[in-house]
Design a protein around this motif. Sequence first.
Motif, short mmCIF file in Angstrom:
data_model
loop_
_atom_site.label_atom_id
_atom_site.label_comp_id
_atom_site.label_asym_id
_atom_site.label_seq_id
_atom_site.Cartn_x
_atom_site.Cartn_y
_atom_site.Cartn_z
N LYS A 1 0.98 -1.06 0.15
CA LYS A 1 -0.05 0.13 -0.15
C LYS A 1 0.92 1.37 -0.04
O LYS A 1 0.62 2.07 -0.78
CB LYS A 1 -0.91 -0.02 1.28
N ASN B 1 2.45 1.62 -3.68
CA ASN B 1 1.23 2.15 -4.31
C ASN B 1 1.23 3.46 -4.15
O ASN B 1 1.25 4.23 -5.24
CB ASN B 1 0.04 1.67 -4.20
N GLU C 1 2.02 6.31 -7.21
CA GLU C 1 1.24 7.10 -7.71
C GLU C 1 1.44 8.68 -7.74
O GLU C 1 1.14 9.30 -8.45
CB GLU C 1 -0.15 6.87 -7.12
N LEU D 1 4.07 -2.64 -9.77
CA LEU D 1 2.97 -1.81 -9.53
C LEU D 1 1.97 -2.42 -9.94
O LEU D 1 0.77 -2.38 -9.56
CB LEU D 1 3.29 -0.45 -10.13
N SER E 1 0.94 -5.19 -7.76
CA SER E 1 0.73 -4.60 -6.27
C SER E 1 -0.53 -4.05 -6.34
O SER E 1 -1.41 -4.15 -5.41
CB SER E 1 1.83 -3.54 -5.78
N ARG E 2 -1.06 -3.28 -7.45
CA ARG E 2 -2.48 -2.67 -7.35
C ARG E 2 -3.35 -3.71 -7.27
O ARG E 2 -4.40 -3.63 -6.77
CB ARG E 2 -2.49 -1.81 -8.79
N GLU F 1 -3.69 -5.33 -3.86
CA GLU F 1 -4.52 -4.43 -2.92
C GLU F 1 -5.90 -4.16 -3.02
O GLU F 1 -6.72 -4.19 -2.36
CB GLU F 1 -3.85 -2.94 -3.25
N ASP G 1 -6.37 -0.26 -15.20
CA ASP G 1 -5.20 0.02 -14.28
C ASP G 1 -5.81 0.20 -12.90
O ASP G 1 -5.04 0.51 -11.69
CB ASP G 1 -4.69 1.58 -14.21
N LYS H 1 -8.29 1.91 -11.37
CA LYS H 1 -8.34 3.12 -10.79
C LYS H 1 -9.89 3.41 -10.87
O LYS H 1 -10.23 4.28 -9.97
CB LYS H 1 -7.86 4.30 -11.51
#
Length: 291
Positions: free
Chosen positions: A7, A10, A14, A65, A68-69, A72, A137, A139
């Motif tokens: 976290k 990330n 970001e 990344l 990892s995203r 999470e 991604d 998001k």
Amino acid sequence: MELNTLKIFNAVAELGSVTRAAEKLNYVQSNITARVRQLEQELGTELFYRRPRGMTLTPAGMTLLEYSRHIELLAAEAILAVGDQGEAKGPLRIGSLGSIASARLPLVLAAFHRQHPKVEVMLSTGLDDELVRDLLDYKLDGVFVPEGVVNPEIIAEPVFQEELVLVAHQDADLSRPHDACMAVLCFSLGCLYNDRLQRWLDERGLPPRRIMELRSWDGVLGCVAAGMGVSAMPRIIVGKSPVAGSLQMVPLPPHLKDITIVFARRRDTLRTKAQEEFLKMTRQQLGGERA
């Protein structure tokens, strides 16, 4: 490799800054720095290029990344899946074209908030490719975009249709298109509305003299109302414009006028109760409506 460390990673990736990541996560900067260093030691590679004005990802960092995203997100989904047995609740990140967000979604959002007050809806606007990129991604949880999204990682469900119209000044003589179409006014060169207008012009052998890109729907319609050229956009946008009285709307041919708007989401993410209820509400409010 701890979830909390990912976290932190990330956040730094970001924001490009330990300072900003510390502010976002409410941690001290030394803790952020130590955790990133610990992660690099654990993986045996540098994850960031350190620069005087910030940090950027190395190729290894970019690879991490992506995973990892996803990790999470899966952790957050696990929590939602366990507690998602009753009423809709939690965050819901929706993306949309600006035209849809301004003309159609306000009614949906108002009705949805009344019925599901425990859902925190966050709305982002952008162009088709920007929205799809943010969806891929992780998001955004779902996006409203025109049909045609082709990606094995995405599921797209039709929701409603838009009707495109040719828009010109009320006194423009469209029987003399060489004069009336002296310029094409558009929100973005790459948007589907402009592509349809370009096809309409091409089919009539009428290349525009110039193309003007204005990143505002009000700006486009204002310039059309001033007699500067023509545009193409959903009928509902034109009808709600303050300058509608100065405009004329001309239907496009059947093969150009209809655009199906879909709700796209990632195939590998959990479809939460909040997302299900939001899509249901959208269909109730807009599914039977014609622009």
